[in-house]
Design a protein around this motif. Sequence first.
Motif, PDB file in Angstrom:
ATOM      1  N   UNK A 108     -70.239 123.113  46.489  1.00 14.85           N
ATOM      2  CA  UNK A 108     -68.645 122.253  47.321  1.00 14.85           C
ATOM      3  C   UNK A 108     -68.042 121.410  45.858  1.00 14.85           C
ATOM      4  N   UNK A 109     -68.889 121.405  45.114  1.00 11.62           N
ATOM      5  CA  UNK A 109     -68.018 120.544  44.317  1.00 11.62           C
ATOM      6  C   UNK A 109     -66.718 121.195  43.034  1.00 11.62           C
ATOM      7  N   UNK A 110     -67.430 123.035  43.646  1.00 10.16           N
ATOM      8  CA  UNK A 110     -66.130 124.248  42.825  1.00 10.16           C
ATOM      9  C   UNK A 110     -65.101 124.197  44.228  1.00 10.16           C
ATOM     10  N   UNK A 111     -65.631 124.312  45.173  1.00 10.41           N
ATOM     11  CA  UNK A 111     -64.895 123.945  45.989  1.00 10.41           C
ATOM     12  C   UNK A 111     -63.717 123.392  46.315  1.00 10.41           C
ATOM     13  N   UNK A 112     -63.325 121.805  45.831  1.00 11.36           N
ATOM     14  CA  UNK A 112     -62.922 120.423  46.193  1.00 11.36           C
ATOM     15  C   UNK A 112     -62.437 120.906  45.379  1.00 11.36           C
ATOM     16  N   UNK A 113     -62.632 120.759  43.900  1.00 11.27           N
ATOM     17  CA  UNK A 113     -61.845 120.562  43.153  1.00 11.27           C
ATOM     18  C   UNK A 113     -60.583 122.175  42.919  1.00 11.27           C
ATOM     19  N   UNK A 114     -60.906 123.519  43.063  1.00  9.56           N
ATOM     20  CA  UNK A 114     -60.370 124.414  43.531  1.00  9.56           C
ATOM     21  C   UNK A 114     -59.348 123.891  44.536  1.00  9.56           C
ATOM     22  N   UNK A 115     -59.628 123.951  45.624  1.00  6.20           N
ATOM     23  CA  UNK A 115     -58.593 123.155  46.695  1.00  6.20           C
ATOM     24  C   UNK A 115     -58.217 121.879  45.558  1.00  6.20           C
ATOM     25  N   UNK A 116     -58.429 121.267  45.296  1.00  6.58           N
ATOM     26  CA  UNK A 116     -57.279 120.319  44.878  1.00  6.58           C
ATOM     27  C   UNK A 116     -56.320 120.340  43.991  1.00  6.58           C
ATOM     28  N   UNK A 124     -49.307 126.133  39.230  1.00  4.92           N
ATOM     29  CA  UNK A 124     -49.801 126.966  39.481  1.00  4.92           C
ATOM     30  C   UNK A 124     -51.056 127.714  38.873  1.00  4.92           C
ATOM     31  N   UNK A 125     -52.034 128.418  39.554  1.00  2.04           N
ATOM     32  CA  UNK A 125     -52.876 128.491  39.589  1.00  2.04           C
ATOM     33  C   UNK A 125     -53.048 130.117  39.302  1.00  2.04           C
ATOM     34  N   UNK A 126     -53.573 130.797  38.040  1.00  2.00           N
ATOM     35  CA  UNK A 126     -53.943 132.120  38.171  1.00  2.00           C
ATOM     36  C   UNK A 126     -54.779 132.293  37.121  1.00  2.00           C
TER      37      UNK A 126
END
Length: 634
Positions: A108-116, A124-126
């Motif tokens: 969940x931590x990863x998902x939340x940070x990635x969404x942010x 831009x994230x690549x």
Amino acid sequence: MTKMTTYDAGHYDVVVVGAGHAGCESALAAARMGCSTLLLTISLDTIAYMPCNPSIGGPAKGHVVREIDALGGEMGKVIDKTHIQMRMLNTGKGPAVYALRAQADKVLYQREMKKTLETTPNLTVHQGLVERLIVDNGVCHGVVTRTGAKYFAKAVVLTTGTYLRGKVIIGDLSYESGPNNQQPAVELAHHLLELGFDMVRFKTGTPPRVNKNTIDTSKMEEQPGDKEPRAFSYETTEFITDQLPCWLTHTNERTHQFIRDNLHRAPMYSGVIEGTGPRYCPSIEDKIVRFADKGRHQIFIEPEGRETMEMYVQGLSTSLPEDVQLSILRTIEGMEKVEMMRTGYAIEYDSIVPTQLWPSLETKRVENLFTAGQLNGTSGYEEAAAQGIMAGINAARKVQGKEPVILDRSQAYIGVLIDDLVTKGTNEPYRLLTSRAEYRLLLRHDNADLRLTDIGYEIGLISEERYARFNSKRQAIAREIERLRETKVRPTPEVQSILVSMGTTEINNAVELATLIKRPELGYKEIAQMSPPPEPLPADVEEQVEIQLKYEGYIKKALQQVEKMKRMDEKRIPAWVDYSKIAGISSEAREKLEKVRPLSLGQASRISGVNPADISILMVHIEQGGKAYLKQDS
């Protein structure tokens, strides 16, 4: 090998390489400050990944997370949304060492940070593996990926973690790898050496993960979270209440004997491991050797998330062979039938020698190139994130033609961390400790916002709304402290009753409430009973009023020490100073001063090997325009 064809893939203000905890904070800071920012990562699936313990905070580290939040960073907000347990540590001691720690749901931590990251304007994230920097005449202009993409930038931030020439070691098995079998960054490591950077080889490790269904927790001590709602971020208003417990067990003599019997198979004793490991987070085999007199060691069993059976075995970091690891686990009470889901391992990696950095985290060798995180020789997610936000802030300010933001040792643990790295360097993975901060009474967990929110607002990372709320809090604290200074209570029956009930002596004359609160037995709530404020105050305001008044004398002494050091830090060392031409300075001091090139006399005084006599000579030399203590030409 075929020659790679390169192409122009885009132009940005800031390019951040690596999306671990340093890279996330760096990219968010630069983008939020108005810079067009590109975040490049080897894998989009490992953004904000926690390869070791999925936890945030603890002594000194928890302070850092609050400081990151006070500056406008993200780590505190994300852990507040995704933790499975939160506890305040050291509550039996003084407020200077209170430390908040949270166990994270790592997915969940990863998902939340990635969404942010993905929803932040200007960012831009690549996915891409950076292999080279674009450097011309000592100035960095961008990066080149394995696929030939050339991304041009006005500033580049490297946050490569443990990926540079990463090598995983388990027993006599070793192979090139980043954490948890991720792809390593080999070419970039070689390129940094080509550019002339001094590099060192460090090591860290992680314990095995085990299946919760194969553990007997009835034989262990339950470790619940705090019932009182807590948060790292000053903006958090919703709290998680359904917390999961952790569990405490111990190693025993059987465990220790089994490890001793298999030390010949341990890579750190057989010579397979070359890198230097962290002193404050030793492997279980290292503990058994170094602390041979201890009959047992604590082992914490911690969930890795709500939707997984994986449990993290804190305290059992190891690089012993896989079969040995399983046997060790099964000697521990409650784990006699345990099944191992992931094997523990050690990982070696390249780090840059951090004395090659300015306090802004820009490299001295290559202009417009910044570095942050484990690449700079630190350990820990929090230390990485702290450097990340500062590198992102300073990369953005470099692009904008502004002076860098440099926090001093009296302002923040972040200031202690960076000053230690760039001034003293480190010969092992650096971990932040409360004992490293000489002004720790000022750098408390509770007052990070009072210390740093003004800076966060000034650089554009704190919103107008948040700043207005902060100012209201600050004013409320000041008003209440003033009220308690001006309000006296008399020895009425009601007041005497309160004093007696709290186990403190009665008063004979009228006493200021600000004086009365200094008594060890009394806190703000007891004082407020004797003379309530005009309206109820928030708990965080009450806390500040109590701490600032109760420890007023100690705080004043600390502030006097700060002023003394500030005077030294304000004495800048001109660029024209040539240490090789100054007579009287010891050879060790001369070598260190030339290497670090300190910006002030204060920084120079903190360099290991530079003594007060060296500083006195340097001071006179500067004051006399370089004419004093000159070496005579032979």
